[in-house]
Every structure is written in structure tokens, then in C-alpha cells.
Design a protein around this motif. Structure first.
Motif, PDB file in Angstrom:
ATOM      1  N   GLN A  84      65.390 139.821  -2.975  1.00  0.00           N
ATOM      2  CA  GLN A  84      64.777 140.862  -2.153  1.00  0.00           C
ATOM      3  C   GLN A  84      64.218 140.260  -0.871  1.00  0.00           C
ATOM      4  N   LYS A  85      64.360 140.987   0.219  1.00  0.00           N
ATOM      5  CA  LYS A  85      63.842 140.546   1.515  1.00  0.00           C
ATOM      6  C   LYS A  85      62.437 141.115   1.709  1.00  0.00           C
ATOM      7  N   TYR A  86      61.474 140.509   1.021  1.00  0.00           N
ATOM      8  CA  TYR A  86      60.103 141.020   1.071  1.00  0.00           C
ATOM      9  C   TYR A  86      59.506 140.899   2.469  1.00  0.00           C
ATOM     10  N   PHE A  87      59.839 139.850   3.188  1.00  0.00           N
ATOM     11  CA  PHE A  87      59.216 139.634   4.477  1.00  0.00           C
ATOM     12  C   PHE A  87      59.760 140.569   5.553  1.00  0.00           C
ATOM     13  N   ALA A  88      60.813 141.305   5.242  1.00  0.00           N
ATOM     14  CA  ALA A  88      61.276 142.327   6.183  1.00  0.00           C
ATOM     15  C   ALA A  88      60.269 143.460   6.290  1.00  0.00           C
ATOM     16  N   ALA A  89      59.397 143.592   5.277  1.00  0.00           N
ATOM     17  CA  ALA A  89      58.382 144.640   5.267  1.00  0.00           C
ATOM     18  C   ALA A  89      57.052 144.161   5.827  1.00  0.00           C
ATOM     19  N   ILE A  90      56.990 142.886   6.275  1.00  0.00           N
ATOM     20  CA  ILE A  90      55.739 142.336   6.801  1.00  0.00           C
ATOM     21  C   ILE A  90      56.010 141.773   8.194  1.00  0.00           C
ATOM     22  N   SER A  91      55.301 142.271   9.174  1.00  0.00           N
ATOM     23  CA  SER A  91      55.522 141.806  10.541  1.00  0.00           C
ATOM     24  C   SER A  91      54.747 140.534  10.849  1.00  0.00           C
ATOM     25  N   GLU A  92      53.648 140.294  10.118  1.00  0.00           N
ATOM     26  CA  GLU A  92      52.833 139.114  10.418  1.00  0.00           C
ATOM     27  C   GLU A  92      51.942 138.757   9.239  1.00  0.00           C
ATOM     28  N   ILE A  93      51.748 137.456   9.033  1.00  0.00           N
ATOM     29  CA  ILE A  93      50.796 136.935   8.058  1.00  0.00           C
ATOM     30  C   ILE A  93      49.747 136.156   8.845  1.00  0.00           C
ATOM     31  N   CYS A  94      48.518 136.640   8.816  1.00  0.00           N
ATOM     32  CA  CYS A  94      47.453 136.011   9.592  1.00  0.00           C
ATOM     33  C   CYS A  94      46.545 135.202   8.663  1.00  0.00           C
ATOM     34  N   VAL A  95      46.311 133.959   9.027  1.00  0.00           N
ATOM     35  CA  VAL A  95      45.421 133.079   8.266  1.00  0.00           C
ATOM     36  C   VAL A  95      44.008 133.225   8.826  1.00  0.00           C
ATOM     37  N   VAL A  96      43.064 133.547   7.941  1.00  0.00           N
ATOM     38  CA  VAL A  96      41.662 133.720   8.345  1.00  0.00           C
ATOM     39  C   VAL A  96      40.822 132.640   7.664  1.00  0.00           C
ATOM     40  N   PRO A  97      40.342 131.645   8.411  1.00  0.00           N
ATOM     41  CA  PRO A  97      39.538 130.566   7.805  1.00  0.00           C
ATOM     42  C   PRO A  97      38.225 131.101   7.234  1.00  0.00           C
ATOM     43  N   LYS A  98      37.787 130.492   6.147  1.00  0.00           N
ATOM     44  CA  LYS A  98      36.500 130.814   5.529  1.00  0.00           C
ATOM     45  C   LYS A  98      35.622 129.565   5.521  1.00  0.00           C
ATOM     46  N   GLU A  99      34.405 129.743   5.052  1.00  0.00           N
ATOM     47  CA  GLU A  99      33.509 128.599   4.933  1.00  0.00           C
ATOM     48  C   GLU A  99      34.029 127.637   3.867  1.00  0.00           C
ATOM     49  N   TYR A 100      33.606 126.411   3.971  1.00  0.00           N
ATOM     50  CA  TYR A 100      33.934 125.364   3.008  1.00  0.00           C
ATOM     51  C   TYR A 100      35.442 125.052   2.969  1.00  0.00           C
ATOM     52  N   GLY A 101      36.127 125.340   4.047  1.00  0.00           N
ATOM     53  CA  GLY A 101      37.514 124.915   4.167  1.00  0.00           C
ATOM     54  C   GLY A 101      38.545 125.833   3.546  1.00  0.00           C
ATOM     55  N   ASN A 102      38.143 126.937   2.938  1.00  0.00           N
ATOM     56  CA  ASN A 102      39.105 127.871   2.362  1.00  0.00           C
ATOM     57  C   ASN A 102      39.622 128.840   3.429  1.00  0.00           C
ATOM     58  N   TYR A 103      40.540 129.667   3.017  1.00  0.00           N
ATOM     59  CA  TYR A 103      41.048 130.683   3.933  1.00  0.00           C
ATOM     60  C   TYR A 103      41.546 131.881   3.131  1.00  0.00           C
ATOM     61  N   GLU A 104      41.646 133.012   3.811  1.00  0.00           N
ATOM     62  CA  GLU A 104      42.224 134.229   3.242  1.00  0.00           C
ATOM     63  C   GLU A 104      43.370 134.674   4.139  1.00  0.00           C
ATOM     64  N   LEU A 105      44.053 135.699   3.693  1.00  0.00           N
ATOM     65  CA  LEU A 105      45.206 136.194   4.436  1.00  0.00           C
ATOM     66  C   LEU A 105      45.020 137.658   4.810  1.00  0.00           C
ATOM     67  N   VAL A 106      45.509 137.999   5.983  1.00  0.00           N
ATOM     68  CA  VAL A 106      45.604 139.391   6.405  1.00  0.00           C
ATOM     69  C   VAL A 106      47.075 139.668   6.673  1.00  0.00           C
ATOM     70  N   LEU A 107      47.625 140.637   5.953  1.00  0.00           N
ATOM     71  CA  LEU A 107      49.038 140.988   6.100  1.00  0.00           C
ATOM     72  C   LEU A 107      49.169 142.249   6.934  1.00  0.00           C
ATOM     73  N   PHE A 108      50.135 142.250   7.828  1.00  0.00           N
ATOM     74  CA  PHE A 108      50.389 143.403   8.676  1.00  0.00           C
ATOM     75  C   PHE A 108      51.754 143.978   8.302  1.00  0.00           C
ATOM     76  N   PRO A 109      51.787 145.058   7.535  1.00  0.00           N
ATOM     77  CA  PRO A 109      53.068 145.668   7.156  1.00  0.00           C
ATOM     78  C   PRO A 109      53.843 146.138   8.386  1.00  0.00           C
ATOM     79  N   ALA A 110      55.155 145.991   8.347  1.00  0.00           N
ATOM     80  CA  ALA A 110      55.999 146.395   9.471  1.00  0.00           C
ATOM     81  C   ALA A 110      55.946 147.904   9.662  1.00  0.00           C
ATOM     82  N   GLY A 111      55.845 148.334  10.908  1.00  0.00           N
ATOM     83  CA  GLY A 111      55.847 149.755  11.221  1.00  0.00           C
ATOM     84  C   GLY A 111      54.602 150.484  10.789  1.00  0.00           C
ATOM     85  N   SER A 112      53.491 149.786  10.614  1.00  0.00           N
ATOM     86  CA  SER A 112      52.253 150.416  10.164  1.00  0.00           C
ATOM     87  C   SER A 112      51.078 149.848  10.950  1.00  0.00           C
ATOM     88  N   HIS A 113      50.065 150.695  11.147  1.00  0.00           N
ATOM     89  CA  HIS A 113      48.838 150.246  11.799  1.00  0.00           C
ATOM     90  C   HIS A 113      47.803 149.798  10.778  1.00  0.00           C
TER      91      HIS A 113
END
Length: 278
Positions: free
Chosen positions: A197-226
């Protein structure tokens, strides 16, 4: 001594002289023959072995996909003007390995005048944008986290290569790697890409958001959606399937959803400034 005896002696001496002259001629002919044979063999060896190693090498390339033989020949332009004997395989490997889009190179000289170059190109897992002077340029990231330039090579257009933003890479240098702590993210993306399956065809961007203590989270932007989707650092097939289902359910409840939060084991969403749980 009788006349008959003298005549016989003279004939015997004349025959001996004739026999000696004949044998000398035969030896001369044999010597000339062996000299000619030696010269012919020497000429053959010269044309087959000596002259070829004094010629320019015939370089052949294999394993090329996005690079061309002309691209790499330009890099070796100073070397392929040397004779085959003087061609330095180790130097050729060093020169071609310095190209950011090449993962590995082997160079083998084959007697008398050919050189075989086998190339393994880097395969893009993700794309990113980094600063290069006064502008931002796209770069590709391979499975080992190495950044390499795109140049004139177009990335895959089937949606299999996602854009990853937020990586702490300010300036590009050939062969540089992303920070080690983001290597897990690249591994997860590479694993998902191997699925049918082409899962990344449904995601226009994966944004890395740094957190404290060196960790990070992700923000996904679905394609064709606000609507953007907040999630933890675990990216898997199950997580993407869960995101898609949650996105459909929440938008069916309220089309004005701007954010969906999947980080804490439940689904919450925001419309405007208000957070709600589904």
C-alpha cells in the motif's frame, strides 16, 4: 701416384667442399627462419600485451539508474587521460564515492586495457528542505540517514517518498547525516515503504516537533486536507491506518476540524480554539 689416383682424390675433395657448403647454407636458412619466427612472436606480444597497456583505458559503468555514464566520466576526466597501466583504481573509488548520491563503488582493472566500474546509487526514503545560502533546496534522505542532493534527478512521483520537515539541519554538505535520534524515524518510513500500500500518498508532510529532554513528536499533514494530526514518534502501518479512520470519523462529526490529537490513547480534536473528544 697414378693419374687415376690423383683424379679420385680431387673428386673426393670437391664433394667434401660441396657438402660443407650445403650444410652451411642449411644452417643459415634455419637461423634466418628462427629469427623471423622470433620477430613475429615479439610483434604479436607487443600488439597484444605491451601496446594495449599504454593506451587510454576503456571505462564501462554498471548499476547506474539516475546517473549517466557521462556524469561519472566527467568526474574521472583527469584519470581517463592516463594509460591503463597508470590508472589508479583506489583514486577512482575515492573520487566517485565523494558524490553524495552514490552509496558504494568498486573499480576493477581488466588486462589489457579495460576498467569496470560498478556503482550502487543511494535510494531515497524521504525528502527534506535545507538552507543553502539564501535559499531553501530539496534534498533526499537514504535509509542510513545520509542527505544527498537531487540535482536534475526527479524523485519518485507515486507518493512513496514523504516530505519530512523540522529536522535540525541548517546547511547542506555532501554526505552529511541527520542527527542519530531521528534515525528511528527514517527506519520506520523505510519499513512502511516496503508495504504494497502507498500510505505516504495520503500524507503530504511529516513534521518533526522537538520536545524537552531530547524527544520529539510528529505532526502529520494529510494530503488534500487542512486538518493536521498530532501523534507520537511511533510511525507504523497500524498508526497510519488508525489516523485515517480517526480522520474520517472526526470529519464526519464536524467538517471544521483543524487538528486531531492521537497522542494519549484517545482521539481528541479541535475546531477553532475548542478541543473535543470523540
Amino acid at each position: 701416384m697414378s693419374d687415376a689416383s690423383v683424379a679420385g682424390f680431387e673428386r673426393l675433395e670437391l664433394n667434401a667442399v660441396k657438402d660443407g657448403t650445403g650444410e652451411s647454407r642449411i644452417w643459415i636458412i634455419k637461423i634466418i627462419f628462427f629469427i623471423l619466427c622470433f620477430l613475429l612472436v615479439l610483434e604479436g606480444l607487443t600488439y597484444k600485451f605491451i601496446l594495449p597497456v599504454m593506451r587510454y583505458p576503456k571505462i564501462t559503468f554498471s548499476g547506474l539508474q539516475k546517473y549517466s555514464a557521462d556524469d561519472l566520466s566527467v568526474k574521472l576526466s583527469g584519470m581517463n587521460e592516463k594509460t591503463w597501466l597508470r590508472f589508479d583504481s583506489a583514486q577512482a573509488v575515492a573520487v566517485l564515492s565523494s558524490i553524495s548520491g552514490i552509496e558504494s563503488v568498486s573499480v576493477v582493472k581488466h588486462f589489457p586495457d579495460s576498467v569496470a566500474v560498478a556503482v550502487t546509487e543511494r535510494q531515497a526514503v524521504a525528502m527534506a528542505f535545507v538552507n543553502n545560502g539564501d535559499r531553501s533546496i530539496p534534498v533526499q534522505i537514504d535509509k542510513n540517514g545520509v542527505l544527498f542532493s537531487i540535482n536534475n534527478r526527479k524523485p519518485a512521483s507515486d507518493g512513496s517518498i514523504p516530505i519530512v520537515s523540522g529536522l535540525p539541519v541548517e546547511h547542506l554538505s555532501d554526505g552529511m547525516r541527520i542527527p542519530v535520534k531521528y534515525k528511528d524515524l527514517i527506519d520506520q518510513i523505510a519499513k512502511i515503504q516496503k508495504l504494497p500500500q502507498k500510505y505516504f500518498a495520503a500524507i503530504s508532510e511529516i513534521c518533526v516537533v522537538p520536545k524537552e529532554y531530547g524527544n520529539y513528536e510528529l505532526v502529520l499533514f494529510p494530503a488534500g486536507s487542512h486538518t493536521k494530526v498530532l501523534t507520537d514518534r511511533s510511525l507504523s502501518e497500524e498508526a497510519l491506518q488508525y489516523m485515517m479512520v480517526a480522520l474520517d470519523v472526526v470529519r464526519s462529526i464536524d467538517p471544521g476540524v483543524s487538528e486531531i490529537d492521537l497522542r494519549y490513547g484517545s482521539v481528541s480534536y479541535r475546531t477553532g480554539t475548542d478541543w473535543r473528544k470523540s
